[in-house]
Motif scaffolding. Structure first.
Motif, PDB file in Angstrom:
ATOM      1  N   ASP A 141       0.830  -1.205   0.000  1.00 34.45           N
ATOM      2  CA  ASP A 141       0.000   0.000   0.000  1.00 34.45           C
ATOM      3  C   ASP A 141       0.865   1.257   0.000  1.00 34.45           C
ATOM      4  O   ASP A 141       1.854   1.353   0.743  1.00 34.45           O
ATOM      5  N   THR A 142       0.443   2.235  -0.806  1.00 37.55           N
ATOM      6  CA  THR A 142       1.135   3.518  -0.887  1.00 37.55           C
ATOM      7  C   THR A 142       0.109   4.644  -0.910  1.00 37.55           C
ATOM      8  O   THR A 142      -0.915   4.552  -1.603  1.00 37.55           O
ATOM      9  N   ILE A 143       0.376   5.678  -0.142  1.00 34.81           N
ATOM     10  CA  ILE A 143      -0.447   6.890  -0.175  1.00 34.81           C
ATOM     11  C   ILE A 143       0.310   7.959  -0.962  1.00 34.81           C
ATOM     12  O   ILE A 143       1.519   8.140  -0.785  1.00 34.81           O
ATOM     13  N   PHE A 144      -0.410   8.654  -1.838  1.00 30.82           N
ATOM     14  CA  PHE A 144       0.194   9.695  -2.661  1.00 30.82           C
ATOM     15  C   PHE A 144      -0.404  11.054  -2.291  1.00 30.82           C
ATOM     16  O   PHE A 144      -1.633  11.191  -2.165  1.00 30.82           O
ATOM     17  N   VAL A 145       0.451  12.041  -2.126  1.00 32.66           N
ATOM     18  CA  VAL A 145       0.004  13.418  -1.899  1.00 32.66           C
ATOM     19  C   VAL A 145       0.810  14.314  -2.828  1.00 32.66           C
ATOM     20  O   VAL A 145       1.987  14.057  -3.105  1.00 32.66           O
ATOM     21  N   PRO A 205      -4.170  22.417  -8.346  1.00 29.14           N
ATOM     22  CA  PRO A 205      -4.711  21.126  -7.897  1.00 29.14           C
ATOM     23  C   PRO A 205      -3.895  20.498  -6.779  1.00 29.14           C
ATOM     24  O   PRO A 205      -2.659  20.482  -6.808  1.00 29.14           O
ATOM     25  N   LEU A 206      -4.591  20.001  -5.789  1.00 27.62           N
ATOM     26  CA  LEU A 206      -4.020  19.174  -4.738  1.00 27.62           C
ATOM     27  C   LEU A 206      -4.468  17.739  -4.991  1.00 27.62           C
ATOM     28  O   LEU A 206      -5.625  17.498  -5.355  1.00 27.62           O
ATOM     29  N   THR A 207      -3.571  16.797  -4.819  1.00 21.01           N
ATOM     30  CA  THR A 207      -3.923  15.402  -5.076  1.00 21.01           C
ATOM     31  C   THR A 207      -3.703  14.580  -3.822  1.00 21.01           C
ATOM     32  O   THR A 207      -2.751  14.781  -3.056  1.00 21.01           O
ATOM     33  N   LEU A 208      -4.607  13.636  -3.620  1.00 25.27           N
ATOM     34  CA  LEU A 208      -4.498  12.666  -2.535  1.00 25.27           C
ATOM     35  C   LEU A 208      -4.944  11.329  -3.101  1.00 25.27           C
ATOM     36  O   LEU A 208      -6.036  11.215  -3.676  1.00 25.27           O
ATOM     37  N   GLY A 209      -4.087  10.330  -2.976  1.00 25.58           N
ATOM     38  CA  GLY A 209      -4.409   9.043  -3.580  1.00 25.58           C
ATOM     39  C   GLY A 209      -3.923   7.874  -2.741  1.00 25.58           C
ATOM     40  O   GLY A 209      -3.116   8.028  -1.819  1.00 25.58           O
ATOM     41  N   TRP A 210      -4.429   6.721  -3.083  1.00 26.93           N
ATOM     42  CA  TRP A 210      -4.031   5.461  -2.442  1.00 26.93           C
ATOM     43  C   TRP A 210      -3.980   4.381  -3.509  1.00 26.93           C
ATOM     44  O   TRP A 210      -4.808   4.345  -4.424  1.00 26.93           O
ATOM     45  N   ALA A 211      -2.970   3.520  -3.421  1.00 30.96           N
ATOM     46  CA  ALA A 211      -2.844   2.414  -4.369  1.00 30.96           C
ATOM     47  C   ALA A 211      -2.375   1.177  -3.629  1.00 30.96           C
ATOM     48  O   ALA A 211      -1.549   1.261  -2.706  1.00 30.96           O
ATOM     49  N   SER A 228      -4.250  -8.557  -7.700  1.00 29.94           N
ATOM     50  CA  SER A 228      -5.164  -7.435  -7.907  1.00 29.94           C
ATOM     51  C   SER A 228      -4.414  -6.103  -7.796  1.00 29.94           C
ATOM     52  O   SER A 228      -3.309  -6.029  -7.260  1.00 29.94           O
ATOM     53  N   TYR A 229      -5.051  -5.081  -8.328  1.00 25.41           N
ATOM     54  CA  TYR A 229      -4.541  -3.713  -8.247  1.00 25.41           C
ATOM     55  C   TYR A 229      -5.715  -2.795  -7.958  1.00 25.41           C
ATOM     56  O   TYR A 229      -6.761  -2.877  -8.620  1.00 25.41           O
ATOM     57  N   LYS A 230      -5.563  -1.925  -6.957  1.00 24.32           N
ATOM     58  CA  LYS A 230      -6.633  -1.004  -6.577  1.00 24.32           C
ATOM     59  C   LYS A 230      -6.032   0.386  -6.421  1.00 24.32           C
ATOM     60  O   LYS A 230      -4.912   0.531  -5.920  1.00 24.32           O
ATOM     61  N   ARG A 231      -6.791   1.394  -6.816  1.00 25.55           N
ATOM     62  CA  ARG A 231      -6.334   2.768  -6.617  1.00 25.55           C
ATOM     63  C   ARG A 231      -7.526   3.711  -6.514  1.00 25.55           C
ATOM     64  O   ARG A 231      -8.578   3.491  -7.131  1.00 25.55           O
ATOM     65  N   ILE A 232      -7.348   4.745  -5.725  1.00 18.61           N
ATOM     66  CA  ILE A 232      -8.317   5.836  -5.615  1.00 18.61           C
ATOM     67  C   ILE A 232      -7.525   7.135  -5.656  1.00 18.61           C
ATOM     68  O   ILE A 232      -6.512   7.268  -4.951  1.00 18.61           O
ATOM     69  N   ASN A 233      -7.981   8.093  -6.462  1.00 15.71           N
ATOM     70  CA  ASN A 233      -7.259   9.352  -6.581  1.00 15.71           C
ATOM     71  C   ASN A 233      -8.251  10.516  -6.539  1.00 15.71           C
ATOM     72  O   ASN A 233      -9.241  10.535  -7.279  1.00 15.71           O
ATOM     73  N   LEU A 245     -12.730  12.816  -8.711  1.00 17.24           N
ATOM     74  CA  LEU A 245     -12.450  11.545  -8.052  1.00 17.24           C
ATOM     75  C   LEU A 245     -12.422  10.428  -9.094  1.00 17.24           C
ATOM     76  O   LEU A 245     -13.321  10.335  -9.943  1.00 17.24           O
ATOM     77  N   ASN A 246     -11.381   9.608  -9.029  1.00 19.11           N
ATOM     78  CA  ASN A 246     -11.264   8.490  -9.967  1.00 19.11           C
ATOM     79  C   ASN A 246     -10.815   7.254  -9.191  1.00 19.11           C
ATOM     80  O   ASN A 246      -9.891   7.323  -8.366  1.00 19.11           O
ATOM     81  N   SER A 247     -11.451   6.121  -9.429  1.00 20.65           N
ATOM     82  CA  SER A 247     -11.093   4.878  -8.745  1.00 20.65           C
ATOM     83  C   SER A 247     -11.034   3.744  -9.763  1.00 20.65           C
ATOM     84  O   SER A 247     -11.749   3.746 -10.767  1.00 20.65           O
TER      85      SER A 247
END
Length: 750
Positions: free
Chosen positions: A516-520, A554-560, A574-579, A593-595
């Protein structure tokens, strides 16, 4: 004059001081090779013992077939007879093989220019050439050898090869099958009779190694259905016709009895953790005995022992058969042996990549107990760097320390930089020109640096980006990108206007688990709309609200979460992401929002099912409209194939496709190996089914609006990126939709 023998001198030589050493008999050798082997020099005292030692040393060089040592006064005379050496190898009649392949095979067997020659080599060389041909089903091959003596004790060898013809398989039969049909068993085999595609697969050519593999497939099939006593009864399953052009394969089998598992019993030392080991047992009582389940259980036990530091644990499965009742008890006898710690981790093969780039991927540490799970994870993390073609970890015992081992990580580096100048053609972009300079492992640091430039009919871009995967010691990554992009919406009615987007962004990736990785991140960009000539109505409304030049921050916050076995050519996982992207300052205020969710399932050993779902939505904030250039698009590769790229959604009043603020995208792909490609997952064919659409802000979403298509395609991980070609047939569409059956693109991931 005296002569020293290797066994016993003819008569003793009185020791004397050597005044000179002379060599006789050399024709092609270097005198230095003789002097270097001698145990004496001018000025030393010569004796019979030194003479015998000199002869042994000279014979040991392998350069001479005879050696004598003579005395002339105080001069030692070394008389040698050199061995014949191979000068060149010649071949005639080669058609099936390239000469270099045969030369390599002979060299591996000690036959090559510059090596010593004797008559025994001729037979060895002939047998090796025949073996190479037999591996390709040429059973009538003959080899004749001609020797041509040359000056200076050299020889040329000429091999005249008569290849004969290929021994094609005329028939394959299985006798003795009762539980399974003969055809079912034949379908498991790689070897077949000739068919319409065997010219490519070559499966109709007999080879002993292939037959052994096929026999093991049948054996495994029976062992996985409870037939513990299955065996092959035929001693010579292959018959070759007198002309050596056809073969027949007859496999005689004895099925035996199918046994049901009665119980699983654990014996031995399970470290007081027997309950944990039992949870890993995949053998099920009441079910037929399955060899695969037994092997999987043994692997699980070995892995669990490894987590406790027992690197050399032994687990032996032993079936206890009750023939009268048709039952079998599986006994798992375990011996953990010595617990060990990792003394040292050594790295080899990295001529460019720095050790620290590899070591920071390790989860197994030095001076810690051996942990098989962490070692496997470390190997996988090094492989995912993408800098190496091969990554191997071996365990090496430490001399005089039974409780310690060393780990050796061996890598094979591959080029990680590219300079590309190219032109291409795609259905959507028409003619495109591209240039890029990229380096994934700059100066061996693991950092990425890239400069990209591309131009096409609908989009142009220039971008400079850099990534430091270990911006901090804890593994936080930092990516910086500066870009300038211009686009023109698909199917717009005019061509005089242009949309330009200059900007920059900084993004940090923060790993908090192994997967798991969080992106900012934060960025700044500007939207510039060109002249009003031919401008779509949606962009005209954007200009009316925000002006021709509008800005956003733009500010971005994501998880993958990455759990695929291979991101480029996955077969499971599997691969999952939310941005989330939002701009709360500047002219534009919005949230986007994109998932995405991907799942890969191994259907069989050769088939893989891939599922993909993507949902996106965008909203204007603080009373402002959602920026049109942040819209989602649908249609084409990466979306719903069979429809023209980015053509889904409503047209505005000027006839332009502008996408929408919401998107649903559903894809499924069933991957097949390309015939003849073996286990290569980088080149596959697939069947697909797609569904999806995009909706404007003022539209209601209905499942009935979804467009859908089916088709087939080709996936190839090419040297310039992932390549997909597809031929799609829309099955849900409207009369106004833009249909495009054949599509291709480089760089599409799904």
């Amino acid at each position: 004059m005296a002569c020293a023998s290797l066994v016993q001198p003819a008569f003793a030589v009185e020791p004397f001081e050597i005044r000179d050493i002379r060599i006789e008999g050399l024709q092609r050798g270097d005198p230095g090779s003789v002097f270097g082997a001698l145990p004496f020099r001018i000025g030393d005292t010569y004796s019979d013992e030194k003479g015998t030692a000199a002869m042994r040393a000279l014979f040991a060089t392998g350069l001479f077939k005879d050696v004598k040592i003579e005395q002339e006064g105080r001069t030692v005379v070394i008389v040698v007879a050199e061995r014949t050496f191979i000068s060149k190898l010649y071949f005639t009649g080669l058609q099936e093989f390239d000469k270099d392949a045969i030369l390599k095979a002979l060299k591996d067997n000690g036959i090559a220019p510059g090596l010593p020659f004797d008559d025994a080599l001729i037979d060895r060389a002939s047998q090796e050439i025949k073996r190479q041909y037999l591996s390709r089903s040429f059973y009538g091959v003959t080899v004749k050898t001609t020797k041509t003596p040359l000056e200076r004790n050299q020889i040329d060898l000429t091999f005249d090869v008569s290849e004969g013809g290929i021994a094609y398989i005329e028939d394959v039969r299985v006798f003795g099958a009762q539980t399974f049909s003969e055809q079912d068993l034949l379908d498991m085999l790689d070897l077949t009779t000739s068919g319409w595609l065997t010219w490519y697969t070559r499966s109709d050519r007999y080879a002993r190694a292939k037959l052994q593999g096929d026999m093991e497939k049948i054996r495994s099939h029976y062992l996985n259905n409870g037939f513990l006593e299955f065996d092959f009864t035929s001693q010579t399953p292959v018959g070759i016709t007198p002309d050596k052009l056809h073969t027949e394969i007859d496999l005689q089998i004895a099925e035996g009895t199918s046994y049901i598992v009665d119980a699983v019993r654990l014996e031995g030392d399970y470290l007081g953790q027997e309950a944990d080991f039992r949870q890993r047992v995949s053998i099920r009582p009441g079910q037929p005995y399955r060899a695969d389940d037994v092997a999987a259980t043994v692997r699980e036990f070995m892995e669990l022992y490894g987590t406790f530091g027992y690197a050399f644990a032994r687990v032996e499965p032993r079936p206890e058969i009750d023939r009268a009742r048709g039952l079998v008890t599986v006994v798992l006898r375990a011996e953990p042996r010595q617990r060990v710690a990792v003394r040292r981790i050594n790295i080899a093969g990295n001529t460019l990549t720095r050790d620290e780039v590899i070591r920071r991927q390790f989860r197994q540490f030095e001076s810690a107990w051996y942990d098989g799970r962490k070692i496997k994870l470390s190997r996988d993390r090094v492989e995912r760097l993408g800098f190496f073609t091969d990554v191997i970890i071996t365990t090496e015992p430490v001399a005089d320390a039974e409780d310690k081992v060393d780990l050796l990580l061996t890598v094979v580096e591959k080029p990680t930089g590219s300079l590309m100048l190219s032109a291409g053609y795609s259905n959507a972009e028409q003619l495109t020109l591209a240039a890029s300079v990229r380096k994934d492992n700059v100066f061996g640091t693991g950092n990425y640096l890239g400069v990209d430039f591309s131009t096409g009919k609908y989009s142009r871009s220039m971008a400079v980006s850099a990534t430091d995967p270990y911006f901090t010691d804890d593994g936080v990554s930092r990516s910086v990108e500066v870009y300038y992009r211009t686009t023109r919406p698909v199917n717009s009615v005019g061509s005089a206007y242009q949309l330009a987007t200059p900007g920059m962004a900084v993004r940090f990736g923060i790993p908090y688990t192994e997967t798991d990785t969080i992106f900012v991140g934060v960025g700044a960009e500007q939207m510039r709309v060109g002249t009003a000539s031919g401008i779509p109505n949606s962009y005209f409304l954007h200009v009316a609200e925000f002006g021709r030049n509008s800005s956003g921050f733009p500010l971005t916050l994501g998880w993958a979460r990455e759990e695929r076995d291979n991101p480029m050519a996955p077969t499971k996982g599997s691969y999952k992401r939310i941005n989330l992207e939002t701009s709360l300052a500047g002219d534009m205020r919005y949230a986007r929002l994109n998932s995405q969710f991907q799942q890969y399932l191994p259907v069989t050993r050769k088939l893989t099912l891939g599922l993909n779902a993507e949902v996106g939505a965008g909203y204007g904030l603080q009373g402002r409209s959602y920026p049109v250039f942040k819209n989602f698009y649908g249609g084409g590769l990466g979306s719903v194939r069979g429809f023209e790229q980015s053509s889904l959604g409503n047209l505005d009043v000027t006839g332009a496709f502008n996408g929408g603020t919401r998107r649903v995208n559903l894809n499924s792909e069933l991957y097949f190996p390309l015939p003849g490609s073996g286990n290569d997952k980088t080149l596959r064919i697939f069947a697909f089914a797609d569904a999806g659409n995009v909706w404007a802000e003022n539209q209601s979403m209905h499942w009935g609006d979804l467009r859908a298509s089916t088709g087939v395609g080709l996936s190839w991980i090419s040297p310039v990126g992932p390549l997909k070609l597809s031929y799609g047939r829309p099955v849900r569409y409207e009369a106004t939709d833009k249909i495009q059956r054949f599509q291709f693109q480089i760089g599409t991931a799904f």
